[in-house]
Motif scaffolding. Structure first.
Motif, PDB file in Angstrom:
ATOM      1  N   ASP A   1       0.819  -1.216   0.000  1.00 45.27           N
ATOM      2  CA  ASP A   1       0.000   0.000   0.000  1.00 45.27           C
ATOM      3  C   ASP A   1       0.852   1.264   0.000  1.00 45.27           C
ATOM      4  OD1 ASP A   1      -2.671  -1.259   0.125  1.00 45.27           O
ATOM      5  OD2 ASP A   1      -1.897  -2.045   2.018  1.00 45.27           O
ATOM      6  N   HIS A   2       2.111   1.134   0.369  1.00 44.27           N
ATOM      7  CA  HIS A   2       3.089   2.217   0.271  1.00 44.27           C
ATOM      8  C   HIS A   2       4.454   1.577   0.447  1.00 44.27           C
ATOM      9  CE1 HIS A   2       3.761   6.685   0.377  1.00 44.27           C
ATOM     10  NE2 HIS A   2       4.967   6.271   0.755  1.00 44.27           N
ATOM     11  N   LEU A   3       5.471   2.202  -0.126  1.00 48.71           N
ATOM     12  CA  LEU A   3       6.833   1.686  -0.011  1.00 48.71           C
ATOM     13  C   LEU A   3       7.774   2.854   0.235  1.00 48.71           C
ATOM     14  CD1 LEU A   3       8.879  -0.662  -0.304  1.00 48.71           C
ATOM     15  CD2 LEU A   3       8.911  -0.206  -2.763  1.00 48.71           C
ATOM     16  N   ILE A   4       8.596   2.741   1.279  1.00 50.08           N
ATOM     17  CA  ILE A   4       9.609   3.759   1.544  1.00 50.08           C
ATOM     18  C   ILE A   4      10.982   3.125   1.379  1.00 50.08           C
ATOM     19  CG2 ILE A   4       9.339   3.388   4.050  1.00 50.08           C
ATOM     20  CD1 ILE A   4      10.369   6.301   4.403  1.00 50.08           C
ATOM     21  N   PHE A   5      11.815   3.782   0.599  1.00 47.49           N
ATOM     22  CA  PHE A   5      13.159   3.291   0.308  1.00 47.49           C
ATOM     23  C   PHE A   5      14.166   4.376   0.631  1.00 47.49           C
ATOM     24  CE2 PHE A   5      16.701   3.577  -2.709  1.00 47.49           C
ATOM     25  CZ  PHE A   5      17.345   2.367  -2.479  1.00 47.49           C
ATOM     26  N   THR A   6      15.255   4.003   1.298  1.00 48.18           N
ATOM     27  CA  THR A   6      16.380   4.902   1.534  1.00 48.18           C
ATOM     28  C   THR A   6      17.620   4.263   0.931  1.00 48.18           C
ATOM     29  OG1 THR A   6      15.394   5.631   3.623  1.00 48.18           O
ATOM     30  CG2 THR A   6      17.705   6.165   3.255  1.00 48.18           C
ATOM     31  N   GLY A   7      18.312   4.994   0.063  1.00 48.00           N
ATOM     32  CA  GLY A   7      19.494   4.439  -0.581  1.00 48.00           C
ATOM     33  C   GLY A   7      19.953   5.306  -1.726  1.00 48.00           C
ATOM     34  N   SER A   8      20.645   4.704  -2.665  1.00 44.36           N
ATOM     35  CA  SER A   8      21.223   5.447  -3.781  1.00 44.36           C
ATOM     36  C   SER A   8      20.169   5.815  -4.810  1.00 44.36           C
ATOM     37  CB  SER A   8      22.315   4.615  -4.465  1.00 44.36           C
ATOM     38  OG  SER A   8      21.747   3.522  -5.166  1.00 44.36           O
ATOM     39  N   SER A   9      20.480   6.831  -5.618  1.00 50.24           N
ATOM     40  CA  SER A   9      19.561   7.253  -6.676  1.00 50.24           C
ATOM     41  C   SER A   9      19.365   6.148  -7.699  1.00 50.24           C
ATOM     42  CB  SER A   9      20.089   8.520  -7.366  1.00 50.24           C
ATOM     43  OG  SER A   9      20.166   9.593  -6.445  1.00 50.24           O
ATOM     44  N   ALA A  10      20.441   5.420  -8.035  1.00 44.67           N
ATOM     45  CA  ALA A  10      20.341   4.353  -9.033  1.00 44.67           C
ATOM     46  C   ALA A  10      19.405   3.251  -8.560  1.00 44.67           C
ATOM     47  CB  ALA A  10      21.727   3.789  -9.331  1.00 44.67           C
ATOM     48  N   THR A  11      19.564   2.817  -7.316  1.00 46.73           N
ATOM     49  CA  THR A  11      18.683   1.775  -6.788  1.00 46.73           C
ATOM     50  C   THR A  11      17.271   2.310  -6.610  1.00 46.73           C
ATOM     51  OG1 THR A  11      20.573   0.808  -5.628  1.00 46.73           O
ATOM     52  CG2 THR A  11      18.397   0.065  -4.973  1.00 46.73           C
ATOM     53  N   GLY A  12      17.153   3.589  -6.247  1.00 43.88           N
ATOM     54  CA  GLY A  12      15.833   4.198  -6.106  1.00 43.88           C
ATOM     55  C   GLY A  12      15.038   4.152  -7.395  1.00 43.88           C
ATOM     56  N   ARG A  13      15.712   4.361  -8.515  1.00 48.31           N
ATOM     57  CA  ARG A  13      15.022   4.270  -9.814  1.00 48.31           C
ATOM     58  C   ARG A  13      14.508   2.847 -10.055  1.00 48.31           C
ATOM     59  NH1 ARG A  13      19.315   7.924 -11.027  1.00 48.31           N
ATOM     60  NH2 ARG A  13      18.503   9.935 -11.790  1.00 48.31           N
ATOM     61  N   ALA A  14      15.326   1.850  -9.720  1.00 52.81           N
ATOM     62  CA  ALA A  14      14.914   0.459  -9.901  1.00 52.81           C
ATOM     63  C   ALA A  14      13.731   0.120  -8.999  1.00 52.81           C
ATOM     64  CB  ALA A  14      16.090  -0.472  -9.621  1.00 52.81           C
ATOM     65  N   VAL A  15      13.772   0.604  -7.754  1.00 53.46           N
ATOM     66  CA  VAL A  15      12.665   0.368  -6.822  1.00 53.46           C
ATOM     67  C   VAL A  15      11.379   0.999  -7.348  1.00 53.46           C
ATOM     68  CG1 VAL A  15      11.786   0.995  -4.527  1.00 53.46           C
ATOM     69  CG2 VAL A  15      14.114   0.094  -4.777  1.00 53.46           C
ATOM     70  N   MET A  16      11.488   2.199  -7.860  1.00 59.17           N
ATOM     71  CA  MET A  16      10.308   2.896  -8.360  1.00 59.17           C
ATOM     72  C   MET A  16       9.724   2.189  -9.584  1.00 59.17           C
ATOM     73  SD  MET A  16       9.931   6.962  -9.085  1.00 59.17           S
ATOM     74  CE  MET A  16       8.314   7.707  -9.315  1.00 59.17           C
ATOM     75  N   ARG A  17      10.602   1.664 -10.451  1.00 53.87           N
ATOM     76  CA  ARG A  17      10.113   0.913 -11.620  1.00 53.87           C
ATOM     77  C   ARG A  17       9.350  -0.326 -11.181  1.00 53.87           C
ATOM     78  NH1 ARG A  17      15.076   2.574 -14.060  1.00 53.87           N
ATOM     79  NH2 ARG A  17      16.146   0.739 -13.223  1.00 53.87           N
ATOM     80  N   SER A  18       9.886  -1.040 -10.195  1.00 56.91           N
ATOM     81  CA  SER A  18       9.200  -2.241  -9.712  1.00 56.91           C
ATOM     82  C   SER A  18       7.863  -1.889  -9.067  1.00 56.91           C
ATOM     83  CB  SER A  18      10.085  -2.980  -8.696  1.00 56.91           C
ATOM     84  OG  SER A  18      11.261  -3.466  -9.299  1.00 56.91           O
ATOM     85  N   ALA A  19       7.864  -0.850  -8.252  1.00 55.16           N
ATOM     86  CA  ALA A  19       6.636  -0.446  -7.560  1.00 55.16           C
ATOM     87  C   ALA A  19       5.571   0.020  -8.547  1.00 55.16           C
ATOM     88  CB  ALA A  19       6.942   0.646  -6.549  1.00 55.16           C
ATOM     89  N   ALA A  20       6.005   0.596  -9.665  1.00 50.31           N
ATOM     90  CA  ALA A  20       5.059   1.141 -10.643  1.00 50.31           C
ATOM     91  C   ALA A  20       4.171   0.059 -11.243  1.00 50.31           C
ATOM     92  CB  ALA A  20       5.811   1.869 -11.751  1.00 50.31           C
ATOM     93  N   GLU A  21       4.661  -1.173 -11.295  1.00 46.17           N
ATOM     94  CA  GLU A  21       3.852  -2.262 -11.858  1.00 46.17           C
ATOM     95  C   GLU A  21       2.567  -2.459 -11.073  1.00 46.17           C
ATOM     96  OE1 GLU A  21       4.326  -4.138 -14.646  1.00 46.17           O
ATOM     97  OE2 GLU A  21       5.904  -2.694 -15.086  1.00 46.17           O
ATOM     98  N   ASN A  22       2.601  -2.155  -9.773  1.00 42.97           N
ATOM     99  CA  ASN A  22       1.412  -2.282  -8.923  1.00 42.97           C
ATOM    100  C   ASN A  22       0.817  -0.932  -8.540  1.00 42.97           C
ATOM    101  OD1 ASN A  22       1.472  -5.231  -8.505  1.00 42.97           O
ATOM    102  ND2 ASN A  22       3.415  -4.805  -7.474  1.00 42.97           N
ATOM    103  N   LEU A  23       1.335   0.142  -9.168  1.00 44.28           N
ATOM    104  CA  LEU A  23       0.938   1.498  -8.790  1.00 44.28           C
ATOM    105  C   LEU A  23       1.100   1.732  -7.291  1.00 44.28           C
ATOM    106  CD1 LEU A  23      -2.232   2.096 -11.026  1.00 44.28           C
ATOM    107  CD2 LEU A  23       0.120   2.845 -11.433  1.00 44.28           C
TER     108      LEU A  23
END
Length: 480
Positions: A195-217
């Motif tokens: 229902d929500h995802l919080i990530f702390t880390g590098s910008s490169a990994t953050g982009r990957a996390v956001m791409r994965s999360a986008a599949e489920n909105l």
């Protein structure tokens, strides 16, 4: 086509089972009351207090050596103080908000906004401040009435094992569960329909996390890094600037996303700053092998810092070892000697990516516009640190140079304030948490309109005629 391994399939199935368990519990009790939320927050506090020494030792073991004072200050104290502050204000935050009713529904209707829990929140925790960046988000998540799945870093094995072992004494698995990173779990975790995802880390990994999360909105809060500058103005005392900047730059051996990544000094002051920095470092860390000076987290990061230093020197930078000859390599302890780098250029790796270590590049300037042009030409940093007693200069940097947050005349301390939000902007992240903003981030601000007994909209229902047009003409006229 890649075929998933049995291990990956098993991990995905286990994660789905954990999520299903928490979501079922949420659906059975979607809105915990004030008393339950307070109890959850107090349980978080007890969990830390009861195992404070074990947590501090586990972090140090994961690092190789992590200053216990730094762990107590930056991890234990800050989190416990944040929980205390949240408990103090939670009742006020939970109250429904009365909102103005628009003309079409006046006068007997009413509006409310009710903050309600989102459900199951995922937390991806980095290794650099693993207690702080686990329990600070959990404070906001539980204050808002949610449940949480927490994925720890692969570099935090000892702490992860401890938290998995003790968490059941304070929370059932359907409220809080810790997940170790055993390799490959990260992408699977960020792909869960949370229902929500919080990530702390590098910008490169953050982009990957956001791409994965986008599949489920899945909505995301990303707390990333970046090259945060400090700028010392000509009017500011150089001794004080060095004292404060060097403290924060060497805290945790520079492995802080909000630390000073590079420094702007007025032209002609660099040599004096270097001398003051040498004296400070040799007084504070007379022996780099002591427990006061934190190790670099792993061999790969340690070697990367040496490579970064060698690259800068090879391209013309002047490297100044602030430890007065303690700079010999010690690959076992991974104690990287603090350096200032002068005459840096943009083709050096140290100026192209976040350093995450005790290297401090120094640039000089004549006019404030030079600083503004340089910083604004790159990605927006997570923080900026102007040092000046001139209000006009402070306002210039705040207004003309965008960043996630600002500390004036010191570094990092805006992150520790409970009543202001923490978050990045652009490449340094999105979204906020801490304090009230954290409560809001992990809540659904649910708008609720109550229709009163009088319904003016009836006058606009078809069949449309002259009356409806006259009413609309009056309504439109009232918008002037």
């Amino acid at each position: 086509m890649n075929t998933p391994t049995n291990t990956a399939i098993d991990a995905e199935g286990a994660l789905r089972q954990m999520l299903d368990q928490q979501r079922s519990a949420y659906q059975a009790d979607p809105v915990p009351d004030y008393a339950q939320r307070i109890e959850d927050l107090r349980a978080l506090s007890r969990m830390i207090r009861d195992h404070q020494d074990a947590m501090v030792q586990a972090i140090s073991d994961d690092y190789g050596n992590r200053s216990k004072i730094e762990s107590l200050f930056c991890e234990v104290f800050v989190v416990l103080d944040g929980i205390k502050d949240t408990i103090k204000h939670l009742k006020k935050w939970m109250k429904p908000q009365r909102r103005h009713v628009s003309l079409t529904s006046y006068p007997t209707s009413r509006n409310r906004v009710i903050p309600q829990p989102l459900g199951v929140v995922g937390v991806i925790v980095p290794w650099n401040f693993p207690v702080n960046l686990t329990f600070a988000p959990l404070t906001s998540i539980f204050a808002a009435g949610n449940r949480a799945m927490v994925k720890m870093s692969e570099n935090s094995q000892n702490l992860s094992e401890l938290l998995q072992r003790i968490s059941g004494d304070y929370f059932p698995a359907e409220k809080l569960i810790f997940i170790p990173d055993s390799g490959g779990v990260g992408p699977l975790f960020s792909a869960l329909p949370l229902d929500h995802l919080i990530f702390t880390g590098s910008s490169a990994t953050g982009r990957a996390v956001m791409r994965s999360a986008a599949e489920n909105l899945t909505p995301v809060t990303l707390e990333l890094g970046g090259k945060s500058p400090a700028i010392v103005a000509p009017d500011f005392d150089l001794d004080t600037a060095a004292e404060r900047i060097l403290f924060w730059k060497l805290l945790n051996a520079g492995q802080i996303c909000t630390t000073v990544d590079y420094l702007f000094l007025p032209e002609g002051s660099a040599d004096a700053f270097v001398e003051k920095s040498k004296a400070l470092v040799q007084r504070r860390y007379p022996d780099l092998q002591s427990e006061d000076y934190t190790s670099v987290i792993d061999d790969q990061s340690y070697q990367r810092l040496w490579d970064t230093l060698d690259d800068a020197v090879a391209k013309g930078a002047t490297a100044v070892d602030l430890s007065d000859g303690q700079g010999k390599r010690d690959d076992k302890l991974r104690k990287f000697p603090p350096h200032i780098l002068l005459n840096v250029t943009d083709d050096m790796a140290v100026m192209q990516r976040e350093i995450f270590g005790p290297l401090l590049p120094v640039k000089t300037y004549r006019e404030h516009q030079e600083v503004l042009d340089y910083v604004n030409a790159g990605p927006r940093p997570l923080s900026t640190y102007p040092f000046t007693n001139d209000r006009a200069i402070t306002d210039l940097y705040i207004e003309r140079m965008m960043s996630g947050g600002v500390t004036v005349n010191n570094c990092v301390l805006h992150v520790a304030q409970h009543d202001i939000p923490f978050g990045g902007v652009g490449d340094s992240g999105m979204g906020h948490y801490h304090g009230y903003e954290g409560f809001i981030t992990f809540s659904k601000l649910r708008p609720i309109f109550h229709q009163g007994p009088l319904d003016p909209i009836k006058l606009l229902m078809p069949p449309y005629g002259k009356t409806a047009r006259k009413i609309l003409d009056v309504m439109i006229g009232m918008t002037k």
